[in-house]
Design an enzyme around this catalytic site. Sequence first.
Site, PDB file in Angstrom:
ATOM      1  N   LYS A  80      20.027  69.223  48.805  1.00 53.56           N
ATOM      2  CA  LYS A  80      20.854  68.019  48.627  1.00 53.56           C
ATOM      3  C   LYS A  80      21.287  67.867  47.151  1.00 53.56           C
ATOM      4  CE  LYS A  80      17.641  65.282  50.440  1.00 53.56           C
ATOM      5  NZ  LYS A  80      16.604  66.274  50.822  1.00 53.56           N
ATOM      6  N   THR A  81      20.319  67.997  46.249  1.00 56.09           N
ATOM      7  CA  THR A  81      20.630  67.871  44.821  1.00 56.09           C
ATOM      8  C   THR A  81      21.544  69.012  44.376  1.00 56.09           C
ATOM      9  OG1 THR A  81      18.456  66.883  44.504  1.00 56.09           O
ATOM     10  CG2 THR A  81      19.576  67.655  42.531  1.00 56.09           C
ATOM     11  N   ASP A 125      19.409  60.148  44.003  1.00 59.93           N
ATOM     12  CA  ASP A 125      18.436  60.765  44.904  1.00 59.93           C
ATOM     13  C   ASP A 125      17.582  59.662  45.540  1.00 59.93           C
ATOM     14  OD1 ASP A 125      17.162  62.801  46.188  1.00 59.93           O
ATOM     15  OD2 ASP A 125      16.061  63.526  44.440  1.00 59.93           O
ATOM     16  N   THR A 174      15.979  61.424  52.502  1.00 61.05           N
ATOM     17  CA  THR A 174      15.186  62.089  53.536  1.00 61.05           C
ATOM     18  C   THR A 174      15.141  61.210  54.786  1.00 61.05           C
ATOM     19  OG1 THR A 174      13.282  61.056  52.485  1.00 61.05           O
ATOM     20  CG2 THR A 174      13.676  63.373  51.988  1.00 61.05           C
ATOM     21  N   ARG A 233      13.551  75.846  48.505  1.00 62.54           N
ATOM     22  CA  ARG A 233      12.711  75.502  47.350  1.00 62.54           C
ATOM     23  C   ARG A 233      11.337  76.143  47.496  1.00 62.54           C
ATOM     24  NH1 ARG A 233      11.768  69.365  46.441  1.00 62.54           N
ATOM     25  NH2 ARG A 233      13.908  69.416  45.684  1.00 62.54           N
TER      26      ARG A 233
END
Length: 351
Positions: A80-81, A125, A174, A233
């Site tokens: 997302k980031t 975020d 989320t 990640r």
Amino acid sequence: MEEKDVGQSRAGQGTAMELPNESVNEDEVSEFVTLRPKVLDEYIGQTEVIEALSITIQAALQRKEPPDHILFHGPPGLGKTTLAHIVAEEMGVDITTSSGPALERGGDLLGILTHLDKGNVLFIDEIHRLPKVVEEFLYPAMEDFAVDFVFDKGVHARSHRYRLEHFVLIGATTRAGLLSAPLRERFGIFRTLDFYSDQELVEIAKRSAALLDVPIDIDGSYEIARRSRGTPRIANRLLKRVRDYAQVRGSGVIDRETVKQALELEGVDEKGLSILDRKYLKTIIDFYKGGPVGIEAIAATLQEESDTLVDVVEPYLLNTGFLTRTSAGRKVTEKTYHHFGLAMQKGLFDT
Ligand code: ADE
């Protein structure tokens, strides 16, 4: 293009490096510098999201106007980031980043908004954790590119309307369900990121290994991929741990055996389940006869935050069939018993 971070670190989550807005560990910092894709062409996976974003960006560039506000939804670590940074990069604009919990007062947000130039991206975020008072500032900011700020109280109260530049808000969450309807409706674009396939994670592991200049064979990359919980990640984090192991204990090359040995030390099992994943599942089996059981009871037994379990642990276990959610609570499955080498306990009333 310039990048600014605004906001404070969350209390009690100090980090080795001074990055203001988020809890960032060493892996994430260096991943950020080297491993994250910077443009759409470098991005592996999420093909539909990437195609739709590419059309949005091209259309906006052709019209010479900023795109709509964008909301990305999905479990942690799926990109997302990264995508927010890619949008800014592809649009050729600056990005300012912050997070829901870091923005405590309306004034915090006002300060950021009034410093944005036309087309700039503001990335927030964990936007579902924005305090209500701050969220209410966002509504007119997103819709009319203006904010009304009230100074003083009672008879001295004065209101001032600030005009803002046409910025682009990119939110990440989320938990889309926790976003209020008025906030959700103000995003023109809403995209959910899914877990990555093994093949996509193989490609990501190979790309990252090349960037880190560490040799990896195809079996090694596949072994990392299938133990990464569908999450880039995690693939990148495991790759770094395996790289250390290969350098110190192995031949320097990442192959299947090196990955197996290194990840055993990390507590990551054959299916990629972490120590916390296994503790979570074993708690349901050992204390609650396999379920159904409520999340708060599991959290209390494990002494973990229920939010962490819901956001970080459960999505992958649900996705891979180790867990089901019913109206009566969480239940493990036959696959879970099998994974632990246990026989499924049949309840007295089960058929
Ligand atoms: N590194 C982390 N996520 C990635 C992705 N989706 N594509 C390429 N490299 C990545």
